[in-house]
Design an enzyme around this catalytic site. Sequence first.
Site, short mmCIF file in Angstrom:
data_model
loop_
_atom_site.label_atom_id
_atom_site.label_comp_id
_atom_site.label_asym_id
_atom_site.label_seq_id
_atom_site.Cartn_x
_atom_site.Cartn_y
_atom_site.Cartn_z
CB CYS B 79 -0.89 0.02 1.23
SG CYS B 79 -1.86 -1.46 1.51
CG HIS B 83 -2.20 4.74 -1.01
ND1 HIS B 83 -3.10 5.61 -1.58
CD2 HIS B 83 -2.58 3.50 -1.41
CE1 HIS B 83 -4.00 4.92 -2.29
NE2 HIS B 83 -3.69 3.64 -2.20
CB CYS B 117 -6.49 -0.84 -3.53
SG CYS B 117 -5.51 0.59 -3.98
CB CYS B 183 -33.96 -1.00 18.79
SG CYS B 183 -34.83 -2.49 19.34
CG HIS B 184 -30.46 1.07 17.10
ND1 HIS B 184 -29.58 0.89 18.15
CD2 HIS B 184 -30.59 -0.13 16.52
CE1 HIS B 184 -29.18 -0.38 18.18
NE2 HIS B 184 -29.79 -1.02 17.20
CB CYS B 225 -28.73 -5.94 14.77
SG CYS B 225 -28.45 -4.80 16.13
#
Lengths: 152, 264
Positions: B79, B83, B117, B183-184, B225
């Site tokens: 990477c 980068h 990538c 719920c949230h 969830c």
Amino acid sequence: MRALVMFLAFLPGAASAQALAPYVIEHGEIRASLTGKAGDPARGRAIVGERQKGLCLLCHSGPFPEERFQGDLAPTLNGVGARMSEGEIRLRMVDGGKVNPQTIMPAYYRVDGLTRVAPALRGKPVLNAQEIEDVVAYLLTLKDGGAPGRMK
Amino acid sequence: MARRRSRRPGSMWRSTLLACLALGAASAVAQDARKSGFAYMGPDTQAMQKDDLANPGMLSALDGEALWNAPAGASGKSCASCHGDATASMKGVAARYPAYEATHNAPVDLAGRINLCREGNQQAPALPRESREAIGLATYIGQQSRGLSIAPPDDPRLTPFHEQGKALYTQRMGQLNFSCAQCHDENAGGHLGAAPIPQAHPTGYPLYRLEWQATGSLQRRFRNCMAGVRAEPYSYGSPEFIALELYLMDRAKGMAVETPAVRP
């Protein structure tokens, strides 16, 4: 005006699933037992307190001194047997959405109109008719608003 | 402009201004009411997140740092070969994902971007979702945005995917028939058994969850969830999960990135 609603829920095609017992909603109640018999309150208490099956204490509190963590998303079960009739409790267990479409209370005896149910559970209600009746019988014993409720 | 405005009927201009002020005030209140999951944790778990030496998520970030600098694939490039220093080049990147990927005509999440990538530039095999390597790289890249505001791209091509994510957020699912929102949004701050229900702002992913004994992605949390409401979870990297992630990042716009967070 409350229409008489007849529910005959049969499962299309699924060999493994059993048909739900028919029931009648009348004046905000399901008056008749789903099994034709009274439930067993002791078995009902076990279902209510058992977190994998009944799940009740995830949202409700109730007279379960042995259960440390009880939810606060829904009204307490203490005194529910004094606040509601047997038929009102049964309807809320079977399909609370029939009382309030916005409720977070799961329908414990319904298999249709649901989305993306886990494959192993498709066509199966959360509780069977006998279990519903056991829970109804237990909840009816909760006449006392104070915690812990008194069992008869 | 000022002269043109002043020719408008005064009452209309004033009422428009008042409406704007009221809207501004309302959104300021809504913003203030947003809380990270961090706020719902006990002091011990908060302390674990705040102390880099105690935060187990930092081990995943270290995994990622090693991978960042390791050559991979037929290209022999790491990477870093393209980068450079991630602490500079990756600053703020995780805060703006998912982002639109023109070659897919769809948004990709950060894990998907890393694999594009790898496959395209490094000529290396994609990292399996939730693998130690995939989580490590995403954690290391996420860490470079720590403390920065979540800043979703202002890209109209994302709008339909945002709407898809919002629809998923409010769709009731599973045998227990719950939506995320029930719920949230409607019950955040309440308790499901012992567990406080947070507002579902994805501020700290990948994060170390004590329940998992591992660092994991937001999509792992989604799957938990969905299993909880007895629904069939979507797959990792599915369009549904990316849309939901996109919606939640838009919803958390301006909140601070905490990666790697710690949660119970």
